[in-house]
Structure formats: structure tokens, C-alpha cells
Design an enzyme around this catalytic site. Structure first.
Site, short mmCIF file in Angstrom:
data_model
loop_
_atom_site.label_atom_id
_atom_site.label_comp_id
_atom_site.label_asym_id
_atom_site.label_seq_id
_atom_site.Cartn_x
_atom_site.Cartn_y
_atom_site.Cartn_z
N CYS A 134 -0.06 1.46 -11.07
CA CYS A 134 -0.23 2.91 -11.09
C CYS A 134 0.28 3.37 -12.44
O CYS A 134 1.46 3.21 -12.75
CB CYS A 134 0.60 3.53 -9.96
SG CYS A 134 0.67 5.33 -9.99
N HIS A 188 -7.66 3.72 -11.11
CA HIS A 188 -8.89 4.11 -10.41
C HIS A 188 -10.11 4.03 -11.35
O HIS A 188 -11.23 3.88 -10.88
CB HIS A 188 -8.79 5.57 -9.93
CG HIS A 188 -7.92 5.77 -8.73
ND1 HIS A 188 -6.55 5.73 -8.81
CD2 HIS A 188 -8.23 6.03 -7.43
CE1 HIS A 188 -6.05 5.96 -7.60
NE2 HIS A 188 -7.04 6.14 -6.75
N CYS A 198 -5.80 4.71 -16.04
CA CYS A 198 -5.56 4.93 -14.61
C CYS A 198 -6.29 3.82 -13.88
O CYS A 198 -7.43 3.50 -14.22
CB CYS A 198 -6.11 6.30 -14.19
SG CYS A 198 -6.04 6.57 -12.39
#
EC number: 5.1.1.3
Length: 270
Positions: free
Chosen positions: A70, A196, A194
Site C-alpha cells: 500500500c 491498484h 498505487c
């Protein structure tokens, strides 16, 4: 010998997927703090306390080495954790390090003075909290001189990905790239800061153009972890089974994760 992988939500699954492919013999325990996601809009103290709680839970599962998959936690909490909190027999690693190693073409242990590198103009796409922390610029400055970094806080992208709304996520990525290019028309490299964002990598690449090198974290982190465990095998913890833990509602998180990775993932309550 289990290794912990932590993220505020599902993005860290991109890292987990890559490390499992690279190290198929190692059990991994994944912890998603889905009840408190996204971290990208929280303040630094909040992120620190949530990240410490998740890390302790992974230590309890026999993971002496925890990867913060993260960027928000790596940027806003890791330095403080390392300086004030982590005991000597444990290790917590962030996901910025492998990116900066790749960009500057130097190993993490290389403590020689900063030097000129080939890339001069870098676009950073990350959550608002990661951008506000300036952690990427700080770490880069230790290793490279003369690099201009333009950071774009990408509000809304993580939420859209977590909700499975690909059309909205794609539209947001394109608008964030346009906003950055107004300030830096010709970046040489783009950092997807990030975990994601690898799911949106083709959209970032298309919007940026073929001449821009796009650095995505998952495979870089996997190589770094393999190298780290080869050098420090004592940090492969005592855990023996892979599992998926969440602070959210396990069935809902399992369904989203299965959609996310396109293979069946079953979470249990943390």
C-alpha cells in the site's frame, strides 16, 4: 515460513499475485483492512495507527516479514514505524523502494552520494495522501540529482476500482493524465504509485503515449522480495499456510477480490 502482505483494500492483491508467481514455495498471509479503506484520504496519524494494528495481526500469524503493499501506508507510516516501533526481530518493507531502485538503476544498499540518472522528467500518479507525504520525492533525492518530479493526486480512482466500475476508473485515469500533462507535457517516465493502478496500466500507457516508460510495482516488488529473502532467509517467518484476512465483510470482499484477480479468492474475518 510465511510472509505477510498488507493493503488497505484490494490493490495489494496485484503485488500478492506477482510475489506468489515469483516465490511459489512461500506461503503468504494477505491482510486487507477493507473496513477502513481507502487510506488515501486519511491523515498521517490515522494511517500510522491502522498500519501498526494490521502489521501486529500479521506478526501473530507467524509473518516476521511484512510487505506494506500500500503506497499510502509506505509513504505516510513506514518511516515512523521503522524509527519508533518495529522490534529488532521483525521487518516491515514498503513498496516505494523497488520503484526507486528501478528508476535510478541502483541497489537499495548502495549508500553512495546521489548522482545523475538518465531520466530527468518523471510523472508520479498516486493517492492524495501519498502525494501530500512527498515520500517519493524524498527517497528519490537521496539517490538521484536533477530529476524533476510532477505529482498528480488521483482522487476517485481507487474507489472506482474497488467498486468494480471500470468505465469510471478509465475516465478518471484519462482526466488525471491530462491534468498532469498540462504541467509536464513530456514526461520520460511515469510511476504508478498505487498498487491498484497496475489494473489500469494499459489506460495510463495509452493516455501518456508510447514514448513514456511506465513503471508498475507488482513485478518490481516480487523481484526485490526474492532478492531480500535470498540475502536474509531468517526473516521467512514460522507461519506455514496461505490465507486471506479482512476487517470487512468476508463474503463481499471475497467476491470483489475474485473479480479483481479473476480467480477464486476466499477471505476470512480478521
Amino acid at each position: 515460513m510465511a510472509v505477510g502482505v498488507f493493503d488497505s483494500g484490494l490493490g495489494g492483491l496485484t503485488v500478492l499475485d506477482a510475489v506468489q508467481r515469483r516465490l511459489p514455495e512461500v506461503p503468504f498471509v494477505y491482510f486487507g483492512d477493507n473496513a477502513h479503506a481507502p487510506y488515501g484520504v486519511r491523515d498521517a496519524d490515522d494511517i500510522f495507527h491502522l498500519t501498526c494494528a494490521a502489521t501486529e495481526r500479521l506478526w501473530a500469524e507467524g509473518c516476521d516479514l511484512v510487505i506494506l503493499a500500500c503506497n499510502t501506508a509506505s509513504a505516510a507510516a513506514l518511516k515512523r514505524m521503522q524509527e519508533t516501533w518495529i522490534p529488532k526481530d521483525k521487518r516491515v518493507l514498503g513498496v516505494f523502494v523497488p520503484l526507486i531502485e528501478a528508476l535510478t538503476e541502483r541497489q537499495w544498499g548502495d549508500n553512495s552520494p546521489p548522482r545523475e540518472v538518465a531520466v530527468k522528467h518523471v510523472a508520479l500518479f498516486a493517492t492524495p495522501a501519498t502525494v501530500a507525504s512527498r515520500a517519493f520525492q524524498r527517497e528519490l533525492a537521496f539517490r538521484a540529482i536533477g530529476v524533476d518530479v510532477e505529482a498528480q493526486p488521483c482522487g476517485g480512482v481507487v474507489d472506482a476500482i474497488e467498486q468494480g466500475d471500470e468505465i469510471l476508473a478509465e475516465a478518471l485515469v484519462r482526466s488525471h493524465v491530462e491534468a498532469l500533462k498540462r504541467r509536464m507535457p513530456h514526461p520520460q517516465a511515469a510511476i504508478l504509485g498505487c498498487t491498484h493502478y497496475p489494473l489500469m496500466e494499459p489506460i495510463f500507457q495509452e493516455a501518456l503515449g508510447p514514448e513514456v516508460s511506465v513503471y508498475s510495482q507488482a513485478n518490481l516488488v516480487a523481484e526485490s522480495l526474492a532478492d531480500y529473502l535470498a540475502r536474509k532467509p531468517e526473516f521467512a517467518g514460522a507461519g506455514t499456510e496461505s490465507k486471506f484476512l479482512t476487517t470487512g465483510e468476508p463474503r463481499s470482499v471475497s467476491n470483489k477480490a475474485t473479480q479483481f484477480l479473476r480467480r477464486r479468492i476466499t477471505f476470512e474475518a480478521a
